[in-house]
Design a protein around this motif. Structure first.
Motif, PDB file in Angstrom:
ATOM      1  N   PHE A 175     -43.963  19.567  51.089  1.00  0.00           N
ATOM      2  CA  PHE A 175     -42.566  20.158  51.347  1.00  0.00           C
ATOM      3  C   PHE A 175     -41.968  19.574  52.867  1.00  0.00           C
ATOM      4  O   PHE A 175     -42.746  19.059  53.605  1.00  0.00           O
ATOM      5  N   LYS A 176     -40.790  19.925  52.714  1.00  0.00           N
ATOM      6  CA  LYS A 176     -39.977  19.598  54.036  1.00  0.00           C
ATOM      7  C   LYS A 176     -40.199  20.759  55.113  1.00  0.00           C
ATOM      8  O   LYS A 176     -40.760  21.843  54.549  1.00  0.00           O
ATOM      9  N   PRO A 177     -40.240  20.295  56.401  1.00  0.00           N
ATOM     10  CA  PRO A 177     -40.738  21.574  57.132  1.00  0.00           C
ATOM     11  C   PRO A 177     -39.936  22.949  56.973  1.00  0.00           C
ATOM     12  O   PRO A 177     -38.573  22.908  56.788  1.00  0.00           O
ATOM     13  N   GLY A 178     -40.633  24.076  56.957  1.00  0.00           N
ATOM     14  CA  GLY A 178     -39.841  25.239  56.693  1.00  0.00           C
ATOM     15  C   GLY A 178     -39.406  25.511  55.570  1.00  0.00           C
ATOM     16  O   GLY A 178     -38.435  26.428  55.310  1.00  0.00           O
ATOM     17  N   SER A 179     -39.505  24.682  54.550  1.00  0.00           N
ATOM     18  CA  SER A 179     -38.976  24.980  52.947  1.00  0.00           C
ATOM     19  C   SER A 179     -39.937  25.007  52.147  1.00  0.00           C
ATOM     20  O   SER A 179     -41.109  24.784  52.150  1.00  0.00           O
ATOM     21  N   SER A 180     -39.554  25.339  50.761  1.00  0.00           N
ATOM     22  CA  SER A 180     -40.272  25.408  49.820  1.00  0.00           C
ATOM     23  C   SER A 180     -39.927  24.509  48.618  1.00  0.00           C
ATOM     24  O   SER A 180     -40.202  24.419  47.617  1.00  0.00           O
TER      25      SER A 180
ATOM     26  N   ALA B  46     -45.706  28.556  46.766  1.00  0.00           N
ATOM     27  CA  ALA B  46     -46.615  28.951  45.390  1.00  0.00           C
ATOM     28  C   ALA B  46     -45.760  28.466  44.414  1.00  0.00           C
ATOM     29  O   ALA B  46     -46.319  28.015  43.288  1.00  0.00           O
ATOM     30  N   LEU B  47     -44.546  29.179  44.309  1.00  0.00           N
ATOM     31  CA  LEU B  47     -43.649  29.331  43.034  1.00  0.00           C
ATOM     32  C   LEU B  47     -43.271  27.820  42.711  1.00  0.00           C
ATOM     33  O   LEU B  47     -43.021  27.459  41.849  1.00  0.00           O
ATOM     34  N   SER B  48     -43.057  27.235  43.980  1.00  0.00           N
ATOM     35  CA  SER B  48     -42.362  25.893  43.552  1.00  0.00           C
ATOM     36  C   SER B  48     -43.328  24.882  42.984  1.00  0.00           C
ATOM     37  O   SER B  48     -43.015  24.209  41.955  1.00  0.00           O
ATOM     38  N   VAL B  49     -44.687  24.821  43.323  1.00  0.00           N
ATOM     39  CA  VAL B  49     -45.653  24.282  42.807  1.00  0.00           C
ATOM     40  C   VAL B  49     -45.950  24.675  41.330  1.00  0.00           C
ATOM     41  O   VAL B  49     -46.030  23.969  40.547  1.00  0.00           O
ATOM     42  N   MET B  50     -45.969  25.976  41.158  1.00  0.00           N
ATOM     43  CA  MET B  50     -46.360  26.634  39.700  1.00  0.00           C
ATOM     44  C   MET B  50     -45.112  26.186  38.939  1.00  0.00           C
ATOM     45  O   MET B  50     -45.434  25.506  38.011  1.00  0.00           O
ATOM     46  N   HIS B  51     -43.959  26.096  39.209  1.00  0.00           N
ATOM     47  CA  HIS B  51     -42.859  25.982  38.451  1.00  0.00           C
ATOM     48  C   HIS B  51     -42.996  24.313  37.947  1.00  0.00           C
ATOM     49  O   HIS B  51     -42.618  24.053  36.852  1.00  0.00           O
ATOM     50  N   TYR B  52     -43.164  23.347  38.890  1.00  0.00           N
ATOM     51  CA  TYR B  52     -43.322  22.175  38.716  1.00  0.00           C
ATOM     52  C   TYR B  52     -44.512  21.845  37.565  1.00  0.00           C
ATOM     53  O   TYR B  52     -44.144  21.153  36.760  1.00  0.00           O
TER      54      TYR B  52
ATOM     55  N   HIS C 181     -45.772  19.457  33.366  1.00  0.00           N
ATOM     56  CA  HIS C 181     -47.180  19.299  32.791  1.00  0.00           C
ATOM     57  C   HIS C 181     -47.480  20.120  31.783  1.00  0.00           C
ATOM     58  O   HIS C 181     -48.665  20.160  31.377  1.00  0.00           O
ATOM     59  N   LYS C 182     -46.759  21.201  31.498  1.00  0.00           N
ATOM     60  CA  LYS C 182     -46.929  21.987  30.178  1.00  0.00           C
ATOM     61  C   LYS C 182     -48.222  23.081  30.518  1.00  0.00           C
ATOM     62  O   LYS C 182     -48.661  23.281  29.640  1.00  0.00           O
ATOM     63  N   LEU C 183     -48.519  23.171  31.803  1.00  0.00           N
ATOM     64  CA  LEU C 183     -49.609  24.145  32.133  1.00  0.00           C
ATOM     65  C   LEU C 183     -49.082  25.395  31.360  1.00  0.00           C
ATOM     66  O   LEU C 183     -47.992  25.809  31.608  1.00  0.00           O
ATOM     67  N   PRO C 184     -49.783  26.387  30.888  1.00  0.00           N
ATOM     68  CA  PRO C 184     -49.439  27.631  30.226  1.00  0.00           C
ATOM     69  C   PRO C 184     -49.272  28.583  31.538  1.00  0.00           C
ATOM     70  O   PRO C 184     -50.240  28.839  32.113  1.00  0.00           O
ATOM     71  N   GLU C 185     -47.978  29.073  31.281  1.00  0.00           N
ATOM     72  CA  GLU C 185     -47.720  29.992  32.643  1.00  0.00           C
ATOM     73  C   GLU C 185     -48.453  31.166  32.629  1.00  0.00           C
ATOM     74  O   GLU C 185     -48.466  31.725  33.645  1.00  0.00           O
ATOM     75  N   ASN C 186     -48.892  31.701  31.458  1.00  0.00           N
ATOM     76  CA  ASN C 186     -49.814  33.046  31.421  1.00  0.00           C
ATOM     77  C   ASN C 186     -51.184  32.657  32.179  1.00  0.00           C
ATOM     78  O   ASN C 186     -51.781  33.763  32.125  1.00  0.00           O
ATOM     79  N   ARG C 187     -51.451  31.639  32.389  1.00  0.00           N
ATOM     80  CA  ARG C 187     -52.764  31.290  33.084  1.00  0.00           C
ATOM     81  C   ARG C 187     -52.621  30.744  34.466  1.00  0.00           C
ATOM     82  O   ARG C 187     -53.656  30.115  35.074  1.00  0.00           O
ATOM     83  N   VAL C 188     -51.486  30.876  34.956  1.00  0.00           N
ATOM     84  CA  VAL C 188     -51.174  30.217  36.293  1.00  0.00           C
ATOM     85  C   VAL C 188     -50.402  31.411  37.160  1.00  0.00           C
ATOM     86  O   VAL C 188     -49.590  32.034  36.866  1.00  0.00           O
ATOM     87  N   THR C 189     -51.050  31.678  38.240  1.00  0.00           N
ATOM     88  CA  THR C 189     -50.586  32.802  39.195  1.00  0.00           C
ATOM     89  C   THR C 189     -50.270  32.644  40.424  1.00  0.00           C
ATOM     90  O   THR C 189     -51.243  31.704  41.396  1.00  0.00           O
TER      91      THR C 189
END
Length: 124
Positions: A12-17, A68-74, A79-87
């Motif tokens: 991340f950039k400092p202070g940013s998501s 955490a959300l930015s990483v999850m969304h990416y 990479h088509k990770l199943p959203e229902n298994r990523v928290t």
């Protein structure tokens, strides 16, 4: 259970998501490794104890959740990770791994942790 982390400075950039370009390289490697993982992935955003510097965040909890959300969304989108298994989880500065008394310690605390498990996520 396996736990590992990436420092915020490569993501991340400092202070940013907002993910920086280097983050895409690291997350693409991680995404390739995780795409066949059939368990659960918890993504925890962590900060140091200094007040969040970003203009869009009221506090470190919001910044850590945004990261955490930015990483999850990416990982879900690219990479088509199943959203229902990523928290995504906001940890803020609650789980320090080093003293927050100097920059070296604070930089260790600013990270994104990944917890891989075959058990559904639970509060620690």
């Amino acid at each position: 259970r396996v736990r590992f982390s990436l420092p915020d400075s490569i993501l991340f950039k400092p202070g940013s998501s907002e993910l920086n370009k280097a983050a895409h390289v690291e997350l693409d490697i991680l995404g390739q490794l995780l795409k066949n993982f059939s368990g659960y992935i918890t993504i925890e955003g962590h900060t140091d104890e200094l007040k969040a510097r970003g203009l869009n965040y009221a506090n470190n909890w919001e910044l850590s959740l945004g990261r955490a959300l930015s990483v999850m969304h990416y990982l879900v989108k690219e990479h088509k990770l199943p959203e229902n298994r990523v928290t995504p989880v906001a940890a803020g500065s609650r789980r320090s791994i080093a003293a927050n008394t100097d920059e070296a310690g604070r930089s260790k605390n600013r990270r994104v942790e990944f917890i891989l498990s075959f058990d559904p996520p639970k509060d620690d």
